[in-house]
Design an enzyme around this catalytic site. Structure first.
Site, PDB file in Angstrom:
ATOM      1  N   HIS A   1       1.478   4.610  -3.019  1.00  0.00           N
ATOM      2  CA  HIS A   1       1.767   5.643  -2.488  1.00  0.00           C
ATOM      3  C   HIS A   1       3.672   6.338  -2.691  1.00  0.00           C
ATOM      4  O   HIS A   1       3.039   7.288  -3.678  1.00  0.00           O
ATOM      5  CB  HIS A   1       1.843   6.638  -1.506  1.00  0.00           C
ATOM      6  CG  HIS A   1       0.730   5.895  -0.781  1.00  0.00           C
ATOM      7  ND1 HIS A   1      -0.468   6.988  -0.834  1.00  0.00           N
ATOM      8  CD2 HIS A   1      -0.010   5.498   0.322  1.00  0.00           C
ATOM      9  CE1 HIS A   1      -2.012   6.251  -0.425  1.00  0.00           C
ATOM     10  NE2 HIS A   1      -1.061   5.671   0.601  1.00  0.00           N
TER      11      HIS A   1
ATOM     12  N   HIS B   1       0.910  -1.237   0.130  1.00  0.00           N
ATOM     13  CA  HIS B   1       0.224   0.190   0.037  1.00  0.00           C
ATOM     14  C   HIS B   1       0.534   1.310   0.026  1.00  0.00           C
ATOM     15  O   HIS B   1       0.443   2.082  -0.588  1.00  0.00           O
ATOM     16  CB  HIS B   1      -1.194  -0.169   1.504  1.00  0.00           C
ATOM     17  CG  HIS B   1      -1.750   0.939   1.686  1.00  0.00           C
ATOM     18  ND1 HIS B   1      -3.026   1.210   1.716  1.00  0.00           N
ATOM     19  CD2 HIS B   1      -1.298   2.116   2.071  1.00  0.00           C
ATOM     20  CE1 HIS B   1      -3.705   2.467   1.567  1.00  0.00           C
ATOM     21  NE2 HIS B   1      -2.068   3.114   1.486  1.00  0.00           N
ATOM     22  N   GLU B   2       1.856   1.282   1.343  1.00  0.00           N
ATOM     23  CA  GLU B   2       2.630   2.100   1.044  1.00  0.00           C
ATOM     24  C   GLU B   2       3.976   2.135  -0.158  1.00  0.00           C
ATOM     25  O   GLU B   2       4.024   3.604  -0.467  1.00  0.00           O
ATOM     26  CB  GLU B   2       3.663   1.982   2.012  1.00  0.00           C
ATOM     27  CG  GLU B   2       2.817   2.425   3.490  1.00  0.00           C
ATOM     28  CD  GLU B   2       2.052   3.580   3.575  1.00  0.00           C
ATOM     29  OE1 GLU B   2       2.334   4.291   3.297  1.00  0.00           O
ATOM     30  OE2 GLU B   2       0.865   3.752   4.732  1.00  0.00           O
TER      31      GLU B   2
ATOM     32  N   ASP C   1      -5.317   9.038   3.518  1.00  0.00           N
ATOM     33  CA  ASP C   1      -5.679   9.464   2.324  1.00  0.00           C
ATOM     34  C   ASP C   1      -7.091   9.804   1.728  1.00  0.00           C
ATOM     35  O   ASP C   1      -7.395  10.838   1.352  1.00  0.00           O
ATOM     36  CB  ASP C   1      -5.495   7.646   1.887  1.00  0.00           C
ATOM     37  CG  ASP C   1      -4.248   6.554   2.045  1.00  0.00           C
ATOM     38  OD1 ASP C   1      -2.995   7.758   2.595  1.00  0.00           O
ATOM     39  OD2 ASP C   1      -4.487   5.414   2.028  1.00  0.00           O
TER      40      ASP C   1
END
Ligand SMILES: [Zn+2]
Length: 243
Positions: free
Chosen positions: A66, A62-63, A165
């Site tokens: 980004h 997930h990170e 987010d």
């Protein structure tokens, strides 16, 4: 100043580090797994630890979502830090361009929804939620729990609570119409009010259910969201003064 973290390795030039408290969580999870099923202690321990490590691997992905989106706009992520409450990508700057901030913010949950689709290839969906989250020491059960975790993580991050987010998307949308510090102020205020309500809820639930570890983790998570929102707003205000 030591930040109580341990660097593990680099992924695509980004350093992955874990906070020392992460190992406390892992120890607790192992202990819980050991006690979950008296007939299969080692299997329970292995299942719980494997699940936690895979869940945090999803957090890292997930990170990275980004980070890779940010890289497209020339923004670097020096480190991804794993804490018991989740992961944190450390950007060298936050873009003031709303479109960029929205794309970077949505790239994280997009990874969770991608992972859900991949996990759906591995599991057969049972009829009820109880069956879905039933705990048995199988690969299928592991995949089902990871699927649920990714759905929860993807949706939770989209809640418009700054600096999560969804809150970043809210700030970016506000910044299209209002000055950037004002947009940040309102996004942070909504986020802080939500965080305060959630802390109250987490503590009340903790006292009623006596689930101390989960309650403490949730309260810490929302206290962190409160602090991070306030901190980022102050940072924007300070930047404004220098410009
Ligand atoms: Zn995220």
């Amino acid at each position: 100043m030591p930040d109580w973290s341990i660097s593990l390795f680099r992924i695509a030039r980004i350093r992955l580090a874990v906070h020392v408290t992460f190992f406390l969580l892992l120890g607790y999870i192992a202990w819980e797994g050991w006690h979950a099923s008296p007939e299969a202690r080692w299997l329970g321990l292995t299942w719980s630890v494997t699940y936690t490590l895979l869940a945090f691997a999803c957090v890292v992905l997930h990170e990275l979502g980004h980070a890779f989106a940010a890289r497209r706009f020339g923004i670097n992520v020096s480190r991804i830090l794993l804490l018991p409450i989740g992961g944190m990508a450390e950007f060298d700057r936050i873009p003031r361009e709303p479109r960029q901030e929205i794309i970077i913010a949505l790239a994280g949950p997009a990874v969770n929804f991608l992972l859900i689709n991949l996990l759906l290839l591995l599991v057969t969906l049972p009829a009820t939620m109880d069956e879905f989250l039933s705990f048995d020491l199988t690969f299928e059960s592991l995949a089902r729990h990871l699927l649920f975790m990714n759905a929860a993580m993807g949706c939770f991050n989209l809640v418009p609570v700054f600096p999560m987010d969804g809150g970043r998307v809210l700030r970016a949308l506000l910044a299209k119409r209002f000055p950037y510090p004002l947009a940040t102020f309102w996004a942070a205020t909504v986020g802080k009010l939500f965080a305060l309500a959630a802390i109250g809820f987490a503590l009340t639930t903790m006292i009623i259910t006596r689930n101390w570890v989960q309650g403490t983790l949730l309260a810490t998570l929302f206290a962190f969201i409160f602090w991070a929102g306030e901190n980022e707003y102050r940072h924007v205000k300070a930047e404004e003064r220098f410009n």
